[in-house]
Every structure is written in structure tokens, then in C-alpha cells.
Design a protein around this motif. Sequence first.
Motif, PDB file in Angstrom:
ATOM      1  N   ILE A  18       0.847  -1.198   0.000  1.00 33.73           N
ATOM      2  CA  ILE A  18       0.000   0.000   0.000  1.00 33.73           C
ATOM      3  C   ILE A  18       0.889   1.256   0.000  1.00 33.73           C
ATOM      4  O   ILE A  18       0.683   2.189  -0.778  1.00 33.73           O
ATOM      5  CB  ILE A  18      -0.928  -0.010   1.237  1.00 33.73           C
ATOM      6  CG1 ILE A  18      -1.962  -1.136   1.109  1.00 33.73           C
ATOM      7  CG2 ILE A  18      -1.617   1.351   1.429  1.00 33.73           C
ATOM      8  CD1 ILE A  18      -2.674  -1.488   2.407  1.00 33.73           C
ATOM      9  N   ARG A  19       1.884   1.239   0.864  1.00 35.30           N
ATOM     10  CA  ARG A  19       2.757   2.420   0.953  1.00 35.30           C
ATOM     11  C   ARG A  19       3.464   2.676  -0.383  1.00 35.30           C
ATOM     12  O   ARG A  19       3.597   3.815  -0.823  1.00 35.30           O
ATOM     13  CB  ARG A  19       3.799   2.208   2.056  1.00 35.30           C
ATOM     14  CG  ARG A  19       4.623   3.435   2.335  1.00 35.30           C
ATOM     15  CD  ARG A  19       5.703   3.166   3.344  1.00 35.30           C
ATOM     16  NE  ARG A  19       6.582   2.078   2.918  1.00 35.30           N
ATOM     17  CZ  ARG A  19       7.675   1.728   3.556  1.00 35.30           C
ATOM     18  NH1 ARG A  19       8.010   2.360   4.669  1.00 35.30           N
ATOM     19  NH2 ARG A  19       8.435   0.748   3.125  1.00 35.30           N
ATOM     20  N   ASN A  20       3.888   1.607  -1.034  1.00 30.97           N
ATOM     21  CA  ASN A  20       4.624   1.788  -2.288  1.00 30.97           C
ATOM     22  C   ASN A  20       3.733   2.281  -3.423  1.00 30.97           C
ATOM     23  O   ASN A  20       4.140   3.094  -4.227  1.00 30.97           O
ATOM     24  CB  ASN A  20       5.253   0.458  -2.737  1.00 30.97           C
ATOM     25  CG  ASN A  20       6.366   0.038  -1.811  1.00 30.97           C
ATOM     26  OD1 ASN A  20       6.778   0.803  -0.945  1.00 30.97           O
ATOM     27  ND2 ASN A  20       6.842  -1.182  -1.983  1.00 30.97           N
ATOM     28  N   THR A  21       2.511   1.746  -3.458  1.00 31.45           N
ATOM     29  CA  THR A  21       1.690   2.028  -4.638  1.00 31.45           C
ATOM     30  C   THR A  21       0.706   3.170  -4.416  1.00 31.45           C
ATOM     31  O   THR A  21       0.289   3.823  -5.364  1.00 31.45           O
ATOM     32  CB  THR A  21       0.954   0.748  -5.109  1.00 31.45           C
ATOM     33  OG1 THR A  21       0.245   1.036  -6.287  1.00 31.45           O
ATOM     34  CG2 THR A  21      -0.010   0.211  -4.105  1.00 31.45           C
ATOM     35  N   ALA A  22       0.358   3.423  -3.160  1.00 33.08           N
ATOM     36  CA  ALA A  22      -0.630   4.480  -2.877  1.00 33.08           C
ATOM     37  C   ALA A  22      -0.213   5.242  -1.612  1.00 33.08           C
ATOM     38  O   ALA A  22      -0.894   5.171  -0.585  1.00 33.08           O
ATOM     39  CB  ALA A  22      -2.010   3.861  -2.695  1.00 33.08           C
ATOM     40  N   PRO A  23       0.905   5.959  -1.687  1.00 35.21           N
ATOM     41  CA  PRO A  23       1.437   6.601  -0.467  1.00 35.21           C
ATOM     42  C   PRO A  23       0.482   7.628   0.148  1.00 35.21           C
ATOM     43  O   PRO A  23       0.590   7.949   1.332  1.00 35.21           O
ATOM     44  CB  PRO A  23       2.745   7.254  -0.934  1.00 35.21           C
ATOM     45  CG  PRO A  23       2.706   7.244  -2.416  1.00 35.21           C
ATOM     46  CD  PRO A  23       1.755   6.177  -2.861  1.00 35.21           C
ATOM     47  N   GLU A  24      -0.470   8.109  -0.668  1.00 36.73           N
ATOM     48  CA  GLU A  24      -1.410   9.108  -0.136  1.00 36.73           C
ATOM     49  C   GLU A  24      -2.589   8.466   0.572  1.00 36.73           C
ATOM     50  O   GLU A  24      -3.364   9.156   1.249  1.00 36.73           O
ATOM     51  CB  GLU A  24      -1.992   9.968  -1.285  1.00 36.73           C
ATOM     52  CG  GLU A  24      -0.966  10.606  -2.207  1.00 36.73           C
ATOM     53  CD  GLU A  24      -0.156  11.643  -1.474  1.00 36.73           C
ATOM     54  OE1 GLU A  24      -0.767  12.421  -0.724  1.00 36.73           O
ATOM     55  OE2 GLU A  24       1.087  11.651  -1.628  1.00 36.73           O
ATOM     56  N   ALA A  25      -2.760   7.160   0.392  1.00 38.72           N
ATOM     57  CA  ALA A  25      -3.966   6.497   0.923  1.00 38.72           C
ATOM     58  C   ALA A  25      -3.953   6.490   2.447  1.00 38.72           C
ATOM     59  O   ALA A  25      -2.914   6.288   3.074  1.00 38.72           O
ATOM     60  CB  ALA A  25      -4.039   5.063   0.397  1.00 38.72           C
ATOM     61  N   THR A  26      -5.132   6.697   3.008  1.00 41.02           N
ATOM     62  CA  THR A  26      -5.297   6.521   4.452  1.00 41.02           C
ATOM     63  C   THR A  26      -5.863   5.134   4.678  1.00 41.02           C
ATOM     64  O   THR A  26      -6.778   4.711   3.977  1.00 41.02           O
ATOM     65  CB  THR A  26      -6.279   7.579   5.003  1.00 41.02           C
ATOM     66  OG1 THR A  26      -5.678   8.872   4.839  1.00 41.02           O
ATOM     67  CG2 THR A  26      -6.599   7.351   6.473  1.00 41.02           C
ATOM     68  N   VAL A  27      -5.317   4.435   5.668  1.00 36.39           N
ATOM     69  CA  VAL A  27      -5.860   3.120   6.016  1.00 36.39           C
ATOM     70  C   VAL A  27      -6.814   3.293   7.194  1.00 36.39           C
ATOM     71  O   VAL A  27      -6.461   3.897   8.212  1.00 36.39           O
ATOM     72  CB  VAL A  27      -4.737   2.125   6.369  1.00 36.39           C
ATOM     73  CG1 VAL A  27      -5.332   0.788   6.813  1.00 36.39           C
ATOM     74  CG2 VAL A  27      -3.806   1.916   5.174  1.00 36.39           C
ATOM     75  N   TRP A  28      -8.021   2.781   7.025  1.00 39.23           N
ATOM     76  CA  TRP A  28      -9.064   2.887   8.055  1.00 39.23           C
ATOM     77  C   TRP A  28      -9.097   1.594   8.871  1.00 39.23           C
ATOM     78  O   TRP A  28      -9.237   0.497   8.309  1.00 39.23           O
ATOM     79  CB  TRP A  28     -10.430   3.098   7.396  1.00 39.23           C
ATOM     80  CG  TRP A  28     -10.557   4.437   6.717  1.00 39.23           C
ATOM     81  CD1 TRP A  28      -9.923   4.846   5.577  1.00 39.23           C
ATOM     82  CD2 TRP A  28     -11.370   5.538   7.137  1.00 39.23           C
ATOM     83  NE1 TRP A  28     -10.290   6.126   5.254  1.00 39.23           N
ATOM     84  CE2 TRP A  28     -11.182   6.575   6.201  1.00 39.23           C
ATOM     85  CE3 TRP A  28     -12.242   5.751   8.208  1.00 39.23           C
ATOM     86  CZ2 TRP A  28     -11.828   7.794   6.300  1.00 39.23           C
ATOM     87  CZ3 TRP A  28     -12.894   6.967   8.308  1.00 39.23           C
ATOM     88  CH2 TRP A  28     -12.687   7.977   7.374  1.00 39.23           C
ATOM     89  N   LEU A  29      -8.993   1.754  10.180  1.00 35.46           N
ATOM     90  CA  LEU A  29      -8.982   0.604  11.093  1.00 35.46           C
ATOM     91  C   LEU A  29     -10.204   0.647  11.982  1.00 35.46           C
ATOM     92  O   LEU A  29     -10.619   1.735  12.413  1.00 35.46           O
ATOM     93  CB  LEU A  29      -7.740   0.652  12.002  1.00 35.46           C
ATOM     94  CG  LEU A  29      -6.374   0.697  11.330  1.00 35.46           C
ATOM     95  CD1 LEU A  29      -5.282   0.871  12.392  1.00 35.46           C
ATOM     96  CD2 LEU A  29      -6.137  -0.576  10.538  1.00 35.46           C
ATOM     97  N   SER A  30     -10.727  -0.518  12.330  1.00 36.94           N
ATOM     98  CA  SER A  30     -11.850  -0.526  13.277  1.00 36.94           C
ATOM     99  C   SER A  30     -11.335  -0.063  14.645  1.00 36.94           C
ATOM    100  O   SER A  30     -10.194  -0.327  15.014  1.00 36.94           O
ATOM    101  CB  SER A  30     -12.472  -1.917  13.382  1.00 36.94           C
ATOM    102  OG  SER A  30     -11.578  -2.846  13.963  1.00 36.94           O
ATOM    103  N   ASP A  31     -12.188   0.615  15.361  1.00 35.60           N
ATOM    104  CA  ASP A  31     -11.874   1.017  16.739  1.00 35.60           C
ATOM    105  C   ASP A  31     -12.812   0.221  17.646  1.00 35.60           C
ATOM    106  O   ASP A  31     -14.013   0.489  17.647  1.00 35.60           O
ATOM    107  CB  ASP A  31     -12.093   2.521  16.914  1.00 35.60           C
ATOM    108  CG  ASP A  31     -11.855   2.949  18.356  1.00 35.60           C
ATOM    109  OD1 ASP A  31     -11.210   2.187  19.102  1.00 35.60           O
ATOM    110  OD2 ASP A  31     -12.343   4.036  18.735  1.00 35.60           O
TER     111      ASP A  31
END
Length: 394
Positions: free
Chosen positions: A111-124
Motif C-alpha cells: 500500500i505504501r509503495n503504490t498508494a502513499p497518499e492512501a489513508t488506512v481505516w482501522l476498526s476502533d
Amino acid sequence: MLEALNPPPKDKIIELMAQFRADPRDGKIDLGVGVYKDPEGRTPVMRAVRAAAHRVIEAETTKAYVGLAGDAAFNEAMTALVLGDALDPARTASVATPGGTGAIRIAAELIRNTAPEATVWLSDPTWPNHPAILSYLKIPQTSYRYFDATTGEVDFDAMMADLAGVQRGDVVLLHGCCHNPTGANLSPVQWQAVADLLLEKGATAWIDIAYQGFGDGLDADAYGTRLLARQLPELLIAASCSKNFGVYRERAGILMAISGKGADTGVVQGNLNSLNRVNYSFPPDHGARLVSTVLHSDDLRAEWAEELEAVRTSMLGLRTQLAEELRRLTNSDRYDFIARHRGMFSRLGLSPEAVAKLREEHGIYMVGDSRINIAGLNQHSVPVLARAIASLDG
Ligand code: LMR
């Protein structure tokens, strides 16, 4: 150089393991780390896995490297176990990894390599190593509400309200089944609503499935994963063999990347291989070979499925027993959700002070957020736990 190091961030599950081991009291109860235990408190090697180990050793003529993606027979068998016939296998690239955690790490780097702008959403809340790995890699992350601590159920309205903020290209991490730490899971209707939302948002789904077979059964536990695989253009899946094959220390897992139109599966596969290469070169083989041997032999597979089913139903029995004991002792239905939860864990909704009191006064160890490992119990310790919890109110 080394004098410049600071103490690393703490991991509450690993810390609790050490605390439990150091406690000299007889009768202490370990409801911490997510490891299956039989009624005698042992974590046995599954019979089918032991038999597979004999076959592997007898058949093995070399320890030479296999390949950067791992053994194709393992990848094929695990892809089929998780995805069934949900989609054309030609869309799936995969690499064997050191456990499910290795798969999460490789997925995060992809993910970091291909979409460095992406935010990863995690359950809380989520498994603490999810945010830890993302933070370490400096990947932008945020959380969506997931759990209603009052009812012990998924707070689906809040989850969907938060996920409405997902931007195109973001990544949403979902637990495939047996949510860790809460034990509260999405229904089929809710999975469909999540699939619709991700499709509308143009977001990538990322599934962590570490407990397939521990909830409602092997196929039922893969329901959401298969639904997303069928309906979304792309999907990342990190799957672990640690729990359902009981091969914890062998470190066997797999990362699958399902790509859609416009993506070249060969290029995706090449990237996964390359990430394995720069992290640890070839993935570990022994645990994967045990799993593959079980899944490819009719007799061992049937025996394994039976053993896994016994593990699953024993946990369900403990859930029912604990919920009933607590209902009787507290004269309330406050803890009924324990019987409705699925998988290894339930979050009880106790305060940190109550968790500390259970540990200090009763020798009962659970994670600070009041997550318990149901498999740490047996028929005799359930009433002990129930009495200790009921005494908190008094
Ligand atoms: C857990 O959540 O307890 C397990 O997944 C073990 C671990 O590595 O944290």
C-alpha cells in the motif's frame, strides 16, 4: 550508536504474557494472548498436523529454497480455503509469509509503495499490531467506530457514518471473522452494505482473516471475504494458519492480492515476490508445507476439519456456560452478548480498574481493554471467572 536507542513502544498483549508467566500463584488463569488451549490448558499439536509432519519428513529430500512466493501448492490450497470458488484464481496473486502478521506487513508495504497518499481505516478497536505496523511504516491511518460497549454488539450505524468519510483510493481494513478484540461480527446484510459503500467510494478493501473456522465454521467464516472478492474490483487478504492449524510458532500465513480490470496479475505477483525478497528473501516453508499436506490429503483434511470443529464447538459451549453463569450471578442479561459473540475473543466492557482487580486479587489475566480469550477457560474455571466478575459490582 546503540546508546541512542529509546525503549520501543509497548505491546499490551506481549506484556501481559510476560506478567502471567512471572506470577507464581497456583490457579492463575490466562485469558490473554490468543492461543487455543484444551480443557487441560495445553496447546496441542493437532493430530492431522502431526501426521502431516511425519509425511513431510519422510518425503523431504532437500531443504533447498522453494521460491520467493513460497510453495505453489500451499498458496493454491490456502486461496481455495479462503475464497472457495468465489472468483477466477487467475485474478489472485499470492505469497506465503511468516504468519498472518507477515502478510499484514507485506500488504502495508505494498500500500505504501503504490498508494502513499492512501489513508488506512482501522476498526476502533482493533488488534494492536495493526496500528503499530502502520505507524512504524508511517502510513496515514484513521479509525472507524465499530463496537457498542453498552450492548456488546457492532455499532453498525456509527461504523457506516464514519466510513462515509472514506476517500477514493483509501484502504479499509476489516476483520474477516471473529473480530479481535471484540468478538462482535458483521451480519451478511451488513457485509453487503459495506461492499456497496466501498464500491461507491472507490476504496480498496483489506481483510485480515486469522480465525477462519473458529466462529461459525470454515465456509461461514469466509462469507464476508468471499462476498467482497466477488463484488469488488480488488481486494487484499492477509490470512493466518497459526490458529486454525495450531502452527503458531511455525509462522505460516499468506497474502493474497486480487486485482481487477486494468491490473496485470503478473505485475502484482512480481511486486509481492519482491517485497518478500527485500524483507526476508524466501518465506518460511515448514509450517506452510504442513498446512499444504493437510489440505491436499483427503484423510488428513477430514481429520483436521473434525478437530477444528471440536475446537469451535468447545468454545461455543464455554461461551454459553459463561453467559449463563453471569446471568444467574448478576441477575441481569448484561453479559448475554458473550454467547452471541464468535471466535476466540470477547470484550467484556470492564473498566481498566476492574481488569487490574481481577488480575491482582483473583489471578485472572485479561488484556487491559477487558478482552478475554474464551479458549483460556474450561468448565471449571468458567464459574471462577463468573464469580470474580460478579463480585466486582458488590
Ligand atoms: C492475539 O491477538 O492475542 C493474537 O493474535 C496473538 C498476537 O500475536 O497478538
